[in-house]
Design a protein around this motif. Structure first.
Motif, PDB file in Angstrom:
ATOM      1  N   ILE A  40      39.251  27.164  37.327  1.00  0.00           N
ATOM      2  CA  ILE A  40      39.971  27.395  35.875  1.00  0.00           C
ATOM      3  C   ILE A  40      40.512  28.733  35.947  1.00  0.00           C
ATOM      4  O   ILE A  40      40.710  29.791  35.378  1.00  0.00           O
ATOM      5  N   ASP A  41      41.289  27.384  34.539  1.00  0.00           N
ATOM      6  CA  ASP A  41      42.617  28.508  34.254  1.00  0.00           C
ATOM      7  C   ASP A  41      42.509  28.326  33.235  1.00  0.00           C
ATOM      8  O   ASP A  41      42.227  28.607  32.443  1.00  0.00           O
ATOM      9  N   LYS A  48      37.838  32.581  30.558  1.00  0.00           N
ATOM     10  CA  LYS A  48      37.441  32.360  31.368  1.00  0.00           C
ATOM     11  C   LYS A  48      36.100  33.042  32.205  1.00  0.00           C
ATOM     12  O   LYS A  48      35.491  31.982  33.135  1.00  0.00           O
ATOM     13  N   ALA A  52      33.460  30.844  34.093  1.00  0.00           N
ATOM     14  CA  ALA A  52      32.553  30.756  35.635  1.00  0.00           C
ATOM     15  C   ALA A  52      31.221  31.892  35.422  1.00  0.00           C
ATOM     16  O   ALA A  52      30.509  31.221  36.239  1.00  0.00           O
ATOM     17  N   GLU A 128      38.527  32.117  39.235  1.00  0.00           N
ATOM     18  CA  GLU A 128      39.138  31.684  37.858  1.00  0.00           C
ATOM     19  C   GLU A 128      40.370  32.981  37.508  1.00  0.00           C
ATOM     20  O   GLU A 128      40.027  34.041  38.263  1.00  0.00           O
TER      21      GLU A 128
END
Length: 197
Positions: A40-41, A48, A52, A128
């Motif tokens: 996850i960017d 983020k 997450a 993340e």
């Protein structure tokens, strides 16, 4: 699709992240692996960490999922690229090879590495953090997510979260994020691009 600055409500952000969790869960189901890897960017304040944590809470598979936040790995305010390299070399590559990965938490107060943490290759993994989606890491992930959010909204959320600790470093960190976006084109590498108000 417009990404103009918005006066987004927490509900609008929560709704977007809820939809994102649904989309990630659907993508995980298509992978059909027992230990999928999700990256996850997004730039600072995009959501983020919240995404997450929500994904962990709704994880669709039996058993435990591991979550690693790059905020625990970056070696200081100039460490975006180094943190991503540590994650690739010490977490993602061993996981892909079926080996235990070991990374060290960065102590932001002392400015030095702290205790070590292990990553079990048999378990699913979420990583993340800003910068995590690069050509090298994308090959090691099953689901690749980019969160796209307007700069004004992101800054407001990030500073509300971290307060005066972050304010003097916002521009310094943003330059590193910009370099990552320009160099690595994470939107192109993502298989899910999620707009967040």
């Amino acid at each position: 699709m417009s990404f103009a600055p918005s006066r987004s409500s927490p509900d609008a952000v929560g709704n977007s992240l809820g939809i994102a969790v649904d989309q990630i869960i659907a993508a995980i189901a298509q992978v059909a692996a027992s230990n999928p890897v999700v990256l996850i960017d997004g730039r600072s304040g995009a959501g983020k960490t919240t995404l997450a944590r929500n994904l962990v809470a709704r994880w669709p598979m039996r058993g435990r999922v591991q979550l690693v936040a790059l905020d625990s790995i970056y070696p200081g305010w100039d460490g975006l690229d180094d943190g991503v390299e540590f994650a690739k070399d010490l977490i993602l590559t061993p996981h892909a090879k079926g080996l235990v990965g070991v990374w060290q938490r960065w102590d932001w107060t002392l400015g030095e590495p702290a205790e070590a943490h292990a990553v079990d290759p048999a378990l699913p993994l979420i990583v993340e953090g800003a910068g995590i989606l690069t050509p090298a890491t994308a090959r090691l992930a099953d689901v690749r997510v980019w969160l796209e959010s307007p700069a004004a909204s992101r800054k407001q959320r990030a500073l509300a979260r971290d307060g005066e600790t972050y304010r003097p470093h916002w521009d310094r960190w943003a330059r590193q994020e910009h370099r990552h976006v320009t160099r690595d084109d994470p939107i192109r590498l993502a298989n899910l691009v999620i707009p967040v108000p």
